[in-house]
Write a protein that holds these residues in place. Sequence first.
Motif, PDB file in Angstrom:
ATOM      1  N   TYR A  31       1.014   5.357  -8.011  1.00  0.00           N
ATOM      2  CA  TYR A  31       1.601   3.986  -7.922  1.00  0.00           C
ATOM      3  C   TYR A  31       0.467   3.000  -8.568  1.00  0.00           C
ATOM      4  N   ARG A  32       1.122   1.715  -8.977  1.00  0.00           N
ATOM      5  CA  ARG A  32      -0.028   0.826  -9.466  1.00  0.00           C
ATOM      6  C   ARG A  32      -1.008   0.963  -8.497  1.00  0.00           C
ATOM      7  N   TRP A  33      -2.319   0.335  -9.124  1.00  0.00           N
ATOM      8  CA  TRP A  33      -3.395   0.309  -7.923  1.00  0.00           C
ATOM      9  C   TRP A  33      -3.466  -1.097  -7.257  1.00  0.00           C
ATOM     10  N   GLN A  34      -2.625  -2.167  -7.706  1.00  0.00           N
ATOM     11  CA  GLN A  34      -2.734  -3.451  -6.811  1.00  0.00           C
ATOM     12  C   GLN A  34      -1.648  -3.221  -5.791  1.00  0.00           C
ATOM     13  N   THR A  35      -0.524  -2.358  -6.227  1.00  0.00           N
ATOM     14  CA  THR A  35       0.548  -2.034  -5.069  1.00  0.00           C
ATOM     15  C   THR A  35      -0.248  -1.261  -3.780  1.00  0.00           C
ATOM     16  N   VAL A  36      -0.802  -0.381  -4.316  1.00  0.00           N
ATOM     17  CA  VAL A  36      -1.611   0.358  -3.397  1.00  0.00           C
ATOM     18  C   VAL A  36      -2.762  -0.331  -2.218  1.00  0.00           C
ATOM     19  N   LEU A  37      -3.431  -1.095  -3.044  1.00  0.00           N
ATOM     20  CA  LEU A  37      -4.218  -1.954  -2.474  1.00  0.00           C
ATOM     21  C   LEU A  37      -3.524  -3.083  -1.449  1.00  0.00           C
ATOM     22  N   TRP A  38      -2.381  -3.844  -1.892  1.00  0.00           N
ATOM     23  CA  TRP A  38      -2.066  -4.539  -0.756  1.00  0.00           C
ATOM     24  C   TRP A  38      -1.323  -3.662   0.342  1.00  0.00           C
ATOM     25  N   GLY A  39      -0.880  -2.551   0.039  1.00  0.00           N
ATOM     26  CA  GLY A  39      -0.131  -1.702   0.972  1.00  0.00           C
ATOM     27  C   GLY A  39      -1.168  -1.129   2.189  1.00  0.00           C
ATOM     28  N   VAL A  40      -2.458  -1.121   1.801  1.00  0.00           N
ATOM     29  CA  VAL A  40      -3.554  -0.600   2.562  1.00  0.00           C
ATOM     30  C   VAL A  40      -3.857  -1.838   3.389  1.00  0.00           C
ATOM     31  N   PHE A  41      -3.880  -2.911   2.740  1.00  0.00           N
ATOM     32  CA  PHE A  41      -4.349  -4.205   3.273  1.00  0.00           C
ATOM     33  C   PHE A  41      -3.457  -4.537   4.562  1.00  0.00           C
ATOM     34  N   VAL A  42      -2.348  -4.498   4.096  1.00  0.00           N
ATOM     35  CA  VAL A  42      -1.067  -4.886   5.448  1.00  0.00           C
ATOM     36  C   VAL A  42      -1.223  -4.058   6.442  1.00  0.00           C
ATOM     37  N   ALA A  43      -1.214  -2.782   5.984  1.00  0.00           N
ATOM     38  CA  ALA A  43      -1.360  -1.465   6.940  1.00  0.00           C
ATOM     39  C   ALA A  43      -2.544  -1.747   8.143  1.00  0.00           C
ATOM     40  N   THR A  44      -3.595  -1.950   7.324  1.00  0.00           N
ATOM     41  CA  THR A  44      -4.847  -2.067   8.063  1.00  0.00           C
ATOM     42  C   THR A  44      -5.072  -3.228   8.971  1.00  0.00           C
TER      43      THR A  44
END
Length: 220
Positions: A31-44
């Motif tokens: 996936y796009r790195w921006q999508t992964v980073l936002w997903g990680v941020f929200v989950a964290t």
Amino acid sequence: MEAFLTSLIFVVLAEMGDKTQLLGMCFATRYRWQTVLWGVFVATVLNHLFAVEVGNYLTRFVPISYIQIAAAVSFIIFGLWTIRGDELDESCANAKYSPFWTVAIAFFMAEMGDKTQLATVALAAKFNTVIPVWLGTTVGMMIANAIGIIIGVTLGKRIPERLVKWISAAIFIFFGFVGLYQNLPEKFLTMPFMIGAVVVVALCAYYLVKLEKKPELAKE
């Protein structure tokens, strides 16, 4: 400030080579790195807030081993989901779960009962504060996973997509079995049970591969 810095440094060091960092690496190849980073941020943010505010109360009623077993099973499911994930990649806009929610849910479950979640509870108790520990562990997670995402983006440009999918699935399933082995009662850790579990997962993977090939044959 001490609570924030201690929490940040502790989590960055703890996450190096941890399963959640490897997950970020795998997701970044797909996936796009921006999508992964936002997903990680929200989950964290949600998971560590849960850990600080609720985690110590939850473990009074639900044994932490049960939470870790549920997380391990979810990892195996995510691994099988990854094998059958082509439709999700091809039509993300119309998929039931977007790449963002796929990443966010996977990371939230990965952190359930993980050492960084438990460390967040311990650090909050040690410093007797919530916000600095929550912010410190969250920033630490983002730094560690940003490193994993950078590696994943680099690898994703050099590794065939099918291989990436199988490596991702293998990592999910591997950590799922490790979690089960570490947390299931000893009476379940017999050779027949373990072989049976591996066989069931292997049959599910084989069935999903068959489903994947059918559309390809139909196109021909």
